[in-house]
Write a protein that holds these residues in place. Structure first.
Motif, mmCIF file in Angstrom:
data_model
loop_
_atom_site.group_PDB
_atom_site.id
_atom_site.type_symbol
_atom_site.label_atom_id
_atom_site.label_comp_id
_atom_site.label_asym_id
_atom_site.label_seq_id
_atom_site.Cartn_x
_atom_site.Cartn_y
_atom_site.Cartn_z
ATOM 1 N N TYR A 1 5.627 4.459 -11.867
ATOM 2 C CA TYR A 1 4.511 3.786 -11.213
ATOM 3 C C TYR A 1 4.956 3.314 -9.828
ATOM 4 O O TYR A 1 5.992 2.650 -9.693
ATOM 5 C CB TYR A 1 4.038 2.604 -12.053
ATOM 6 C CG TYR A 1 3.568 3.016 -13.432
ATOM 7 C CD1 TYR A 1 2.319 3.581 -13.623
ATOM 8 C CD2 TYR A 1 4.398 2.856 -14.547
ATOM 9 C CE1 TYR A 1 1.888 3.974 -14.877
ATOM 10 C CE2 TYR A 1 3.977 3.245 -15.805
ATOM 11 C CZ TYR A 1 2.721 3.806 -15.970
ATOM 12 O OH TYR A 1 2.301 4.195 -17.212
ATOM 13 N N VAL A 2 4.178 3.690 -8.835
ATOM 14 C CA VAL A 2 4.509 3.390 -7.440
ATOM 15 C C VAL A 2 3.366 2.597 -6.812
ATOM 16 O O VAL A 2 2.188 2.941 -6.998
ATOM 17 C CB VAL A 2 4.757 4.687 -6.634
ATOM 18 C CG1 VAL A 2 5.027 4.359 -5.169
ATOM 19 C CG2 VAL A 2 5.915 5.467 -7.240
ATOM 20 N N LYS A 3 3.716 1.575 -6.052
ATOM 21 C CA LYS A 3 2.722 0.767 -5.341
ATOM 22 C C LYS A 3 3.060 0.770 -3.854
ATOM 23 O O LYS A 3 4.205 0.501 -3.469
ATOM 24 C CB LYS A 3 2.733 -0.667 -5.880
ATOM 25 C CG LYS A 3 1.682 -1.570 -5.242
ATOM 26 C CD LYS A 3 1.760 -2.971 -5.843
ATOM 27 C CE LYS A 3 0.743 -3.900 -5.206
ATOM 28 N NZ LYS A 3 0.831 -5.274 -5.759
ATOM 29 N N GLU B 1 -1.069 3.838 3.566
ATOM 30 C CA GLU B 1 -0.936 5.270 3.306
ATOM 31 C C GLU B 1 0.437 5.774 3.731
ATOM 32 O O GLU B 1 0.917 5.473 4.820
ATOM 33 C CB GLU B 1 -2.039 6.030 4.049
ATOM 34 C CG GLU B 1 -2.059 7.519 3.736
ATOM 35 C CD GLU B 1 -3.267 8.220 4.319
ATOM 36 O OE1 GLU B 1 -3.136 9.408 4.661
ATOM 37 O OE2 GLU B 1 -4.339 7.577 4.420
ATOM 38 N N SER B 2 1.068 6.535 2.862
ATOM 39 C CA SER B 2 2.416 7.037 3.131
ATOM 40 C C SER B 2 2.651 8.296 2.315
ATOM 41 O O SER B 2 1.821 8.700 1.506
ATOM 42 C CB SER B 2 3.461 5.971 2.778
ATOM 43 O OG SER B 2 3.354 5.598 1.414
ATOM 44 N N THR B 3 3.788 8.916 2.549
ATOM 45 C CA THR B 3 4.173 10.117 1.795
ATOM 46 C C THR B 3 5.504 9.871 1.106
ATOM 47 O O THR B 3 6.327 9.057 1.566
ATOM 48 C CB THR B 3 4.302 11.345 2.717
ATOM 49 O OG1 THR B 3 5.293 11.070 3.712
ATOM 50 C CG2 THR B 3 2.963 11.648 3.393
ATOM 51 N N THR C 1 1.149 12.692 -0.940
ATOM 52 C CA THR C 1 0.583 11.764 0.038
ATOM 53 C C THR C 1 -0.158 10.677 -0.721
ATOM 54 O O THR C 1 -1.064 10.981 -1.526
ATOM 55 C CB THR C 1 -0.375 12.482 0.997
ATOM 56 O OG1 THR C 1 0.339 13.499 1.701
ATOM 57 C CG2 THR C 1 -0.962 11.502 2.000
ATOM 58 N N LEU C 2 0.206 9.426 -0.484
ATOM 59 C CA LEU C 2 -0.333 8.313 -1.259
ATOM 60 C C LEU C 2 -1.231 7.437 -0.398
ATOM 61 O O LEU C 2 -0.884 7.089 0.736
ATOM 62 C CB LEU C 2 0.807 7.459 -1.827
ATOM 63 C CG LEU C 2 1.866 8.184 -2.660
ATOM 64 C CD1 LEU C 2 2.878 7.185 -3.194
ATOM 65 C CD2 LEU C 2 1.229 8.964 -3.800
ATOM 66 N N LYS C 3 -2.354 7.085 -0.971
ATOM 67 C CA LYS C 3 -3.217 6.110 -0.336
ATOM 68 C C LYS C 3 -2.777 4.707 -0.744
ATOM 69 O O LYS C 3 -1.972 4.534 -1.656
ATOM 70 C CB LYS C 3 -4.676 6.351 -0.741
ATOM 71 C CG LYS C 3 -5.231 7.689 -0.272
ATOM 72 C CD LYS C 3 -6.679 7.845 -0.688
ATOM 73 C CE LYS C 3 -7.239 9.170 -0.201
ATOM 74 N NZ LYS C 3 -8.668 9.352 -0.587
ATOM 75 N N THR C 4 -3.315 3.705 -0.093
ATOM 76 C CA THR C 4 -2.965 2.324 -0.417
ATOM 77 C C THR C 4 -3.358 2.005 -1.862
ATOM 78 O O THR C 4 -4.445 2.345 -2.319
ATOM 79 C CB THR C 4 -3.701 1.348 0.522
ATOM 80 O OG1 THR C 4 -3.355 1.644 1.867
ATOM 81 C CG2 THR C 4 -3.323 -0.093 0.203
ATOM 82 N N GLY C 5 -2.436 1.376 -2.573
ATOM 83 C CA GLY C 5 -2.696 1.001 -3.957
ATOM 84 C C GLY C 5 -1.608 1.473 -4.902
ATOM 85 O O GLY C 5 -0.461 1.723 -4.492
#
Length: 290
Positions: free
Chosen positions: A110-112, A116-118, A30-34
């Protein structure tokens, strides 16, 4: 040994906070913004990784073999100067197939994302010859075959990743790694941990001594053979020369001026007979028989 452990510890410290992608299974995040960083231990094998967004997709995704010290915008704008591998997804909104044909130690992804997404990662090794890249000791060893790595006396050593048996039998070798000879036991075990159903790693007990002569080098062997032939050939010529000179009184070959006389003595010149000084032959009277 201490320096090797220090370098290994520093590299682990730099990786702190980076999510590791385990091969052979699905990895969900689960990724936060950034910006976010992930790594996959390639272990000098060819590698395939699929990045699967669950929702809006990625804003940008890049992969390289070098670890970035920051996750600012420059991470996504250009490749590291010393990177051997660097790639970008053409359409990051869908599943991204990442194929690494060169044999390297680790791959960093590296992911940008803008909100917020998964996402999920899956990866595995695949067979084939490594793509050529700038060589160092790790990539040299990683590109070797089992037989090449098992040669005694080389800079590379063969290691086994094993799984302990519950019934008391000998541990089962799950995979083998060709690594530089100075890799520590801690690093070896850490690399084996990236494989499924592996308990520990250890160096192969013995190496192939029948191929040990190959490490000397063909040119060195040829030079040694020629030097041996020249040495014994010279001794033979000196022995033959002196034997002929003693038995016949004449040298069998003409020697050059620079030939040392102790090895190639010159024939002795015969001295003419000289009359004794002060010697007068006696007078002999011959009687007259007439």
């Amino acid at each position: 040994m201490f320096l090797t452990l220090l370098i290994f510890s520093l590299s682990n410290a730099l990786d702190f906070g980076i999510e590791e992608i385990k091969l052979g299974t699905i990895n969900d995040y689960t990724l936060k913004t950034g910006s976010h960083a992930f790594k996959a231990r390639a272990n000098f094998h060819r590698l395939k990784i699929t990045a699967m967004p669950n929702g809006e997709g990625f804003d940008q995704i890049r992969w390289t073999d070098k670890l970035s010290t920051s996750l600012d915008e420059t991470t996504f704008l250009k490749c590291p100067k010393d990177s051997a591998i660097c790639g970008d997804a053409i359409d990051p909104s869908t599943n991204v197939q990442i194929t690494i044909g060169a044999c390297v130690d680790e791959i960093y992804i590296y992911v940008k994302v803008s909100k917020e997404s998964t996402l999920s990662f899956s990866g595995s090794y695949y067979q084939g010859d490594c793509d050529p890249i700038e060589e160092n000791l790790y990539t040299k060893c990683g590109a070797m075959t089992y037989a090449q790595c098992d040669v005694c006396g080389d800079e590379c050593r063969l290691a086994f990743c094993k799984k302990r048996s519950r019934d008391g039998k000998d541990p089962e070798v799950k995979t083998s790694l060709c690594l530089p000879y100075n890799v520590t036991a801690e690093e070896l075990t850490d690399r084996c941990d990236d494989y499924m159903n592996v308990d520990y790693g250890e160096w192969k007990d013995s190496c192939n001594k029948s191929l040990e002569i190959g490490n000397i080098g063909a040119l060195t062997i040829i030079m040694l053979v020629l030097m041996t032939i020249a040495f014994f050939g010279f001794i033979g010529i000196v022995t033959w020369y002196n034997f002929k000179l003693r038995t016949t009184g004449k040298p069998p070959i003409k020697c050059f001026k620079f030939c040392p006389e102790i090895l190639f003595p010159h024939p002795r010149q015969a001295q003419p007979a000289q009359p004794l000084r002060g010697y007068q032959p006696p007078d002999i009277e011959i009687p007259d028989r007439r």
